[in-house]
Design an enzyme around this catalytic site. Structure first.
Site, PDB file in Angstrom:
ATOM      1  N   LYS A 114      -5.648 -20.389  82.550  1.00  8.16           N
ATOM      2  CA  LYS A 114      -5.104 -21.537  83.305  1.00  8.16           C
ATOM      3  C   LYS A 114      -6.128 -22.006  84.331  1.00  8.16           C
ATOM      4  CE  LYS A 114      -0.233 -20.104  83.308  1.00  8.16           C
ATOM      5  NZ  LYS A 114       0.883 -19.731  84.163  1.00  8.16           N
ATOM      6  N   GLU A 138       1.600 -27.974  81.999  1.00  5.93           N
ATOM      7  CA  GLU A 138       2.144 -28.616  80.795  1.00  5.93           C
ATOM      8  C   GLU A 138       3.509 -29.248  81.098  1.00  5.93           C
ATOM      9  OE1 GLU A 138       1.006 -25.600  81.137  1.00  5.93           O
ATOM     10  OE2 GLU A 138      -0.064 -24.876  79.373  1.00  5.93           O
ATOM     11  N   HIS A 170       8.401 -14.661  49.994  1.00  2.00           N
ATOM     12  CA  HIS A 170       7.590 -15.482  49.095  1.00  2.00           C
ATOM     13  C   HIS A 170       6.267 -15.881  49.739  1.00  2.00           C
ATOM     14  CE1 HIS A 170      10.782 -15.775  46.088  1.00  2.00           C
ATOM     15  NE2 HIS A 170      11.580 -15.689  47.141  1.00  2.00           N
ATOM     16  N   LYS A 202      10.293 -22.194  86.297  1.00  2.12           N
ATOM     17  CA  LYS A 202      10.524 -21.247  87.392  1.00  2.12           C
ATOM     18  C   LYS A 202       9.657 -21.636  88.597  1.00  2.12           C
ATOM     19  CE  LYS A 202      10.098 -16.384  88.564  1.00  2.12           C
ATOM     20  NZ  LYS A 202       9.873 -15.016  88.128  1.00  2.12           N
ATOM     21  N   GLU A 249       4.061 -10.588  76.045  1.00  2.71           N
ATOM     22  CA  GLU A 249       3.715 -10.903  77.435  1.00  2.71           C
ATOM     23  C   GLU A 249       4.142  -9.749  78.345  1.00  2.71           C
ATOM     24  OE1 GLU A 249       3.436 -15.223  79.031  1.00  2.71           O
ATOM     25  OE2 GLU A 249       5.290 -14.466  79.881  1.00  2.71           O
ATOM     26  N   GLY A 277      10.256 -15.002  83.856  1.00  2.27           N
ATOM     27  CA  GLY A 277      10.354 -16.196  83.005  1.00  2.27           C
ATOM     28  C   GLY A 277      10.872 -15.882  81.615  1.00  2.27           C
ATOM     29  N   ARG A 278      10.357 -14.823  81.006  1.00  2.00           N
ATOM     30  CA  ARG A 278      10.750 -14.498  79.618  1.00  2.00           C
ATOM     31  C   ARG A 278      12.093 -13.768  79.546  1.00  2.00           C
ATOM     32  NH1 ARG A 278       6.235 -12.226  81.399  1.00  2.00           N
ATOM     33  NH2 ARG A 278       6.088  -9.980  81.678  1.00  2.00           N
TER      34      ARG A 278
HETATM   35  O1  F6P Z   1       1.945 -18.784  81.532  1.00  2.00           O
HETATM   36  C1  F6P Z   1       2.947 -17.898  81.221  1.00  2.00           C
HETATM   37  C2  F6P Z   1       4.188 -18.219  81.977  1.00  2.00           C
HETATM   38  O2  F6P Z   1       4.017 -17.940  83.332  1.00  2.00           O
HETATM   39  C3  F6P Z   1       5.377 -17.492  81.397  1.00  2.00           C
HETATM   40  O3  F6P Z   1       5.501 -16.220  81.893  1.00  2.00           O
HETATM   41  C4  F6P Z   1       6.497 -18.398  81.754  1.00  2.00           C
HETATM   42  O4  F6P Z   1       7.623 -18.153  80.979  1.00  2.00           O
HETATM   43  C5  F6P Z   1       5.867 -19.738  81.470  1.00  2.00           C
HETATM   44  O5  F6P Z   1       4.530 -19.588  81.875  1.00  2.00           O
HETATM   45  C6  F6P Z   1       6.498 -20.913  82.144  1.00  2.00           C
HETATM   46  O6  F6P Z   1       6.517 -20.779  83.533  1.00  2.00           O
HETATM   47  P1  F6P Z   1       7.407 -21.706  84.445  1.00  2.00           P
HETATM   48  O7  F6P Z   1       8.825 -21.457  84.092  1.00  2.00           O
HETATM   49  O8  F6P Z   1       7.090 -21.311  85.848  1.00  2.00           O
HETATM   50  O9  F6P Z   1       7.035 -23.130  84.170  1.00  2.00           O
END
Ligand code: F6P
Length: 547
Positions: free
Chosen positions: A511, A220, A392, A214, A361, A275-276
């Protein structure tokens, strides 16, 4: 337990209804569900609900009709209906970020106008959907060719959090609809092993990367995307070839262009998609590639059907509202700390992981939407795995441990693999577990059913609550309904707890600190600027790393 000390009557959990629930709780807390079932032959009919192809049986909960009436009043006091309408209407209910919350517009299949800042968002939503459909069809048909003229075989979604978990979960869930040639891969972890191992298995000539972010700034994702780009260029050499092998899904066109992806290969969405909550947007591109536009639209249709149910059904017959209220009942009155999600479906094995982000979240917050620290429990710990494996592993604790763990059991009635006997065993276990959790086993039953001594460890208290969710069949449509059901459950709980479920400030601090620590890991001199623990660990890493 809610406390009314220093209470604000505007808040549902400080309201007189909450006090009434507290009094009622004292009369219900020690009642065994066995007694409730024995006293009411119609308990299943009374406490179950069907919407579309999903049946919810919530009769195995520690509730009476009075409980549900009071809980519905709690939802009324919280103005769940008013907030729901504000959300659907595009009001900026995400107050800390000044944003509307409109994942429902992404699947607004009736196309009624949805206004944000006096502009109907539906034409833009439909346009992106159409572009995704056209692009996906080119790739699926084999018309979209890689730099040596071969069709795409592997698609790698590089993203994390909401840009990974939703598409990944849906891809697994809809296995029966998948394209026979295209294989999806999901890279999220910054652990180099993840991206390296995956790329070793792929052919750059036939691999398409989707960089899904987003913000297009997530460390990452961007690190993995740059690595993938480098890997690709090692083979393809010409930067011009990137256009055939990298597409982006983002709200940040500038950053996408800076990365080297042609904006023509970018699929956008908007800041009003959290995002979620984004799998319904262009973030779902990997889903469309895997299962085709028709099935993706069916997923949206299913979610829209649940949206319509949530918007129109009275609170007392509203599936997301009922699930939410039961969660509040256990969290805020019984003191339950977690909620298990137990899909009896191999294809839904990632649902618990997906719901962890969606729920934790959203509602893992201790400051309310008015900036006040709450004095009641909010979002529960969500956990679980496929139920049959859980049986199990950890069910022992649910049955006989000291904690109350409400559990959602999820299964589909029809099974796609033609393994009916397997499915009957699965179903029998699903039912047996919910029955055992509810009934338990008394000392007397142990004695009369030939249970061998010692008896007392074999006595089960029972009275453990569960919901059973039965899908007629796991299809794109019912999956859409199921996901939307949980999204709205989370929304309702957030309203009752007076939270803004749509920001996530809690993930920011880590972060920021990681950015500060990263250069320190390669520093010449010993690091002394943190607490003793963090300094010690950084210096330990530095020494071993430099060896
Ligand atoms: O760090 C959490 C977050 O901001 C989530 O809310 C989001 O889904 C994820 O990181 C990834 O964010 P992006 O889509 O901006 O890379």
């Amino acid at each position: 337990m809610p406390s009314t000390v220093g209470s604000n009557p505007q808040i549902a959990l400080h309201s007189p209804v909450c006090d009434a629930l507290q009094v009622h709780f004292q009369t219900v807390r020690d009642v065994h569900m066995r007694e409730l079932f024995a006293a009411d032959a119609l308990r299943f009919e009374r406490f179950s609900l069907q919407t579309g192809d999903i049946l919810l049986d919530y009769s195995k909960n520690r509730i009476t009709e009075e409980t549900m009436q009071l809980l519905v009043q709690l939802a009324e006091v919280a103005d769940v209906a008013g907030w729901r309408n504000r959300m659907f209407a595009g009001e900026k209910i995400n107050n800390t970020e000044g944003r509307a919350v409109l994942h429902t517009a992404l699947r607004n299949r009736s196309n009624t106008p949805v206004m944000v800042d006096d502009e109907d968002v539906m034409p833009a939503v439909n346009k992106v959907l159409e572009r995704i459909g056209v692009f996906a069809e080119q790739v699926r048909s084999g018309a979209w060719l890689g730099f040596t003229g071969k069709p795409i075989v592997d698609v790698v979604n590089i993203g994390i959090g909401g840009s990974d978990l939703g598409p990944h979960m849906v891809y697994q869930a809809l296995k029966v609809c998948r394209h026979p040639r295209l294989k999806m891969h999901f890279i999220s972890n910054i652990d180099g092993a993840h991206v390296k191992e995956k790329l070793e298995t792929l052919d750059p000539e036939t691999t398409l990367f989707i960089v899904a972010s987003k913000t297009f700034t997530t460390q990452e994702t961007m690190t993995n995307a740059h690595y993938a780009r480098g890997w690709f260029l090692q083979h393809a050499h010409e930067k011009a070839h990137i256009a055939r092998h990298f597409v982006a899904v983002s709200t940040n066109e500038e950053a996408v262009t800076d990365f080297g992806i042609d904006p023509g290969n970018m699929f956008g969405f908007w800041d009003w998609v959290g995002g979620r909550y984004s799998l319904w947007s262009a973030i779902g591109l990997s889903i469309v590639l895997a299962v085709g536009e028709k099935n993706f639209l069916a997923l949206l249709d299913g979610a829209h059907a649940m949206d319509t149910h949530f918007r129109d059904a009275p609170l007392a017959q509203n599936m997301p509202v009922i699930l939410a209220l039961l969660g509040v009942w256990y969290s805020n009155f019984f003191g339950a700390e977690s909620q298990a999600v137990l899909p009896y479906d191999h294809y839904l094995r990632s649902l618990p992981l997906y719901l962890q982000q969606a729920d934790m979240e959203s509602n893992g917050k201790s400051v309310d939407r008015d900036g006040q620290v709450v004095d009641y429990s909010t979002g529960p710990i969500i956990w679980g795995t496929t139920g049959i494996n859980g049986q199990h592993a950890f069910y022992q604790l649910i049955h006989q441990g000291t904690r109350l763990i409400p559990a959602d059991f999820i299964i589909s009635v029809t099974e796609p693999s033609g393994m009916q006997e397997h499915h009957d065993i699965l179903m029998a276990n699903f039912l047996a577990q919910t029955e055992a959790l509810m009934r338990g086993r008394t000392q007397q039953e142990c004695l009369t059913t030939g249970v061998t001594p010692p008896i007392s460890p074999k006595v089960f208290a029972g009275n453990h609550p569960s919901n059973a969710l039965l899908l007629n069949e796991l299809t794109p449509y019912t999956l859409g309904m199921l996901i939307a059901l949980y999204e709205h459950k989370i929304f309702v709980q957030g309203i009752i707890w007076n939270l803004n479920s749509y920001d996530q400030w809690g993930v920011e601090l880590g972060k920021q600190l990681a950015k500060r620590i990263q250069p320190e890991l390669v520093a010449e001199d010993s690091v002394k600027t943190h607490d003793a623990s963090t300094n010690g660990l950084i210096n330990h890493y530095r020494q071993l790393r430099n060896k």
